[in-house]
Scaffold this active site. Structure first.
Site, mmCIF file in Angstrom:
data_model
loop_
_atom_site.group_PDB
_atom_site.id
_atom_site.type_symbol
_atom_site.label_atom_id
_atom_site.label_comp_id
_atom_site.label_asym_id
_atom_site.label_seq_id
_atom_site.Cartn_x
_atom_site.Cartn_y
_atom_site.Cartn_z
ATOM 1 N N CYS A 178 0.846 -1.296 -0.024
ATOM 2 C CA CYS A 178 0.026 0.064 0.080
ATOM 3 C C CYS A 178 0.894 1.271 -0.050
ATOM 4 C CB CYS A 178 -0.943 -0.124 1.105
ATOM 5 S SG CYS A 178 -1.885 1.251 1.459
ATOM 6 N N CYS A 229 -0.942 3.511 -6.487
ATOM 7 C CA CYS A 229 -1.709 2.975 -5.441
ATOM 8 C C CYS A 229 -2.127 1.508 -5.906
ATOM 9 C CB CYS A 229 -3.021 3.810 -5.511
ATOM 10 S SG CYS A 229 -4.476 3.045 -4.437
HETATM 11 N N1 DGL Z 1 -4.128 0.374 -1.764
HETATM 12 C C1 DGL Z 1 -3.545 1.559 -0.979
HETATM 13 C C2 DGL Z 1 -2.466 2.311 -1.752
HETATM 14 O O1 DGL Z 1 -1.711 1.758 -2.266
HETATM 15 C C3 DGL Z 1 -4.660 2.444 -0.238
HETATM 16 C C4 DGL Z 1 -5.698 2.885 -1.008
HETATM 17 C C5 DGL Z 1 -6.694 3.651 0.094
HETATM 18 O O2 DGL Z 1 -6.861 2.684 1.194
HETATM 19 O O3 DGL Z 1 -7.147 4.689 0.237
HETATM 20 O O4 DGL Z 1 -2.375 3.361 -1.718
#
Ligand code: DGL
Length: 269
Positions: free
Chosen positions: A76, A187
């Site tokens: 993430c 993301c």
């Molecule tokens: N998948 C995550 C990222 O890479 C987080 C997305 C979120 O929860 O806003 O930023």
């Protein structure tokens, strides 16, 4: 106590997005066991403060440690940006792999000198991102956009809907009109939108950069360095856990299966 090389790899995300990283890790390291934890009860993270994100990620890390993991991949960008320094300080014995926007390969590859970055609001407005861009992309124009609303679409299985296409067009079109020839997916939820992203790009020659293969390679290197690669030659176990409902955990399993079985164009990797 020494870490067991047969222990699983832990992967953590706010939701299903980290499955894009999970899929590469199980593809490149098929004999490793993997435990995936999603904070489905509190997803998305992208609009939260640093303090909130740290407070939310910590119990996830603790859950994975209780599951006996030997390394944790923070799959993430948002949680990496907000929390990885704190996590490394709190668990100095445990190797962590984080995700940062892949600005460096994009800056190297661009011919137009313009790179688009699509991330969460937290990531694209962070100091860490500003510093990464300054360090690796001097002389390159970076157009960074917060993809608000996209994570929610992925979480609810609406990746290939007109709504997803409309939002993606709104975010990506200005980058392409400005001349971007690289689109960095900053993301981990966004590679799950890849089919719709490709439709929005159409015949234009734009490389879509998903950091997952590089992250899986880096994970393998780090395990090797710590002498933690398993020497088993049978498929590893796969476990999914979440802070949400049993239905959320089931969705992770389904998304993992679906994503793993999707074959992408070579130049999309
Ligand atoms: N998948 C995550 C990222 O890479 C987080 C997305 C979120 O929860 O806003 O930023």
């Amino acid at each position: 106590m020494a870490i067991d090389k047969h222990a699983p790899i832990g992967i953590i995300d706010s939701g299903v997005g980290g499955i894009s990283v999970w899929a590469e890790i199980v593809r490149q390291l098929p004999f490793e066991s993997v435990v995936y934890w999603a904070d489905s009860a509190h997803c998305p993270y992208g609009g939260r403060t640093q303090e909130e994100i740290i407070r939310l990620v910590r119990p996830g890390v603790e859950t994975l440690i209780r599951a006996g993991v030997k390394l944790i991949v923070i799959a993430c960008n948002t949680a990496t940006t907000a929390a990885i320094a704190t996590l490394r300080a709190e668990w100095p014995q445990l190797p962590f792999v984080g995700l940062e926007p892949a600005v460096k390969p994009a800056a190297r590859a661009t011919r137009s000198g313009i790179v688009g970055v699509l991330g969460t609001a937290y990531t694209v407005h962070s100091e860490m991102f500003r510093r990464t861009a300054e360090k690796y992309a001097s002389g390159v124009q970076i157009i960074a956009t917060a993809g608000n609303g996209l994570v929610e679409l992925v979480e609810s299985g609406r990746e290939e809907t007109p709504e997803a296409e409309r939002l993606l067009r709104q975010y990506i079109e200005p980058m392409l009109t400005a001349g971007a020839d690289q689109l960095v997916l900053a993301c981990t939820h966004f590679p799950l939108l890849r089919a719709t992203i490709r439709r929005v790009i159409g015949p234009r020659s734009v490389a879509v950069i998903d950091p997952a293969p590089a992250i899986a390679r880096h994970t393998a290197d780090l395990l090797r360095e710590h002498n933690l690669l398993t020497d088993r030659t049978t498929p590893g176990e796969r476990r999914f856990m979440s802070s949400g409902t049993p239905a959320d955990t089931e969705r992770l399993r389904q998304q993992a299966q679906r994503y793993e079985n999707t074959t992408w164009q070579q130049n999309d990797r």
